[in-house]
Scaffold this motif. Structure first.
Motif, mmCIF file in Angstrom:
data_model
loop_
_atom_site.group_PDB
_atom_site.id
_atom_site.type_symbol
_atom_site.label_atom_id
_atom_site.label_comp_id
_atom_site.label_asym_id
_atom_site.label_seq_id
_atom_site.Cartn_x
_atom_site.Cartn_y
_atom_site.Cartn_z
ATOM 1 N N GLU A 147 42.602 48.667 91.205
ATOM 2 C CA GLU A 147 41.508 49.223 90.401
ATOM 3 C C GLU A 147 40.479 48.146 90.054
ATOM 4 O O GLU A 147 39.276 48.377 90.121
ATOM 5 C CB GLU A 147 42.060 49.858 89.120
ATOM 6 N N GLU A 148 40.951 46.955 89.719
ATOM 7 C CA GLU A 148 40.042 45.855 89.389
ATOM 8 C C GLU A 148 39.226 45.432 90.612
ATOM 9 O O GLU A 148 38.022 45.199 90.513
ATOM 10 C CB GLU A 148 40.828 44.656 88.856
ATOM 11 N N THR B 77 36.524 47.933 91.227
ATOM 12 C CA THR B 77 35.468 47.768 90.222
ATOM 13 C C THR B 77 34.603 46.555 90.545
ATOM 14 O O THR B 77 33.374 46.616 90.476
ATOM 15 C CB THR B 77 36.083 47.607 88.814
ATOM 16 N N LEU B 78 35.221 45.431 90.901
ATOM 17 C CA LEU B 78 34.476 44.207 91.208
ATOM 18 C C LEU B 78 33.577 44.374 92.434
ATOM 19 O O LEU B 78 32.511 43.790 92.512
ATOM 20 C CB LEU B 78 35.434 43.039 91.428
ATOM 21 N N ASN C 255 32.135 46.996 93.121
ATOM 22 C CA ASN C 255 31.097 47.927 92.695
ATOM 23 C C ASN C 255 30.944 49.120 93.639
ATOM 24 O O ASN C 255 29.858 49.570 93.942
ATOM 25 C CB ASN C 255 29.752 47.207 92.517
ATOM 26 N N ASN D 88 31.829 53.101 94.571
ATOM 27 C CA ASN D 88 32.112 54.375 93.913
ATOM 28 C C ASN D 88 33.344 54.997 94.548
ATOM 29 O O ASN D 88 33.295 56.088 95.102
ATOM 30 C CB ASN D 88 30.911 55.322 94.023
ATOM 31 N N SER E 7 37.267 56.150 93.985
ATOM 32 C CA SER E 7 38.266 56.474 92.976
ATOM 33 C C SER E 7 39.630 55.969 93.437
ATOM 34 O O SER E 7 39.911 55.904 94.625
ATOM 35 C CB SER E 7 38.324 57.983 92.749
#
Length: 146
Positions: free
Chosen positions: A83-84, A87-88, A90, A92, A94
């Motif tokens: 998940e990290e 996110t890093l 960037n 989209n 899930s």
């Protein structure tokens, strides 16, 4: 060596085929390693987590597990790390957890990690497919030209 130079984890990469054959290559490798009295058997008993990859690179990631990862476990730490990373980057994308108990009454495994799970190793499969049926359908369509 000095303890400061020793990595926290050792990693082993097993590249296998045989998904169409109920993950026979991985199953055979694992059974051979667990049935011997070698150092490899001892090392397998120290495994904290097995991560299998299946059809990654498209929309979303699904972490297939035999049960929902509990906080603090290796599976939970891996989920948080994935998940990290998403996110890093960037993206989209899930990241979903898909718990499904291994059906011991069925001789066919739905997901690759199930081979390791039945041998009491913590394992998961990361896939862009949410359902095993979807994976089979996509494979059929891709190879049949539909």
């Amino acid at each position: 060596s000095k303890s400061g130079n020793t990595p926290k984890y050792d990693m082993l990469f097993l590249l296998s085929s045989g998904g169409k054959l109920n993950y026979l290559a991985s199953k055979t490798w694992l059974e051979k390693k667990l049935s011997s009295d070698s150092l490899e058997t001892v090392l397998l008993n120290e495994v904290e987590f097995v991560l299998c990859l299946d059809g990654i690179g498209n929309d979303g990631l699904n972490m297939h597990v035999s049960k929902q990862p509990k906080e603090g476990t290796a599976a939970h730490k891996m989920l948080l790390a994935i998940e990290e990373a998403v996110t890093l980057l960037n993206h989209n994308i899930s990241v979903n957890t898909v718990p499904k108990k291994v059906n011991l009454g069925n001789p066919l495994f739905a997901w690759h990690h199930e081979i390791f799970t039945v041998k009491r190793l913590s394992a998961a499969t990361i896939s862009n497919y949410q359902l095993q049926l979807t994976r089979q359908t996509q494979h059929f369509r891709h190879h049949s030209g539909c």
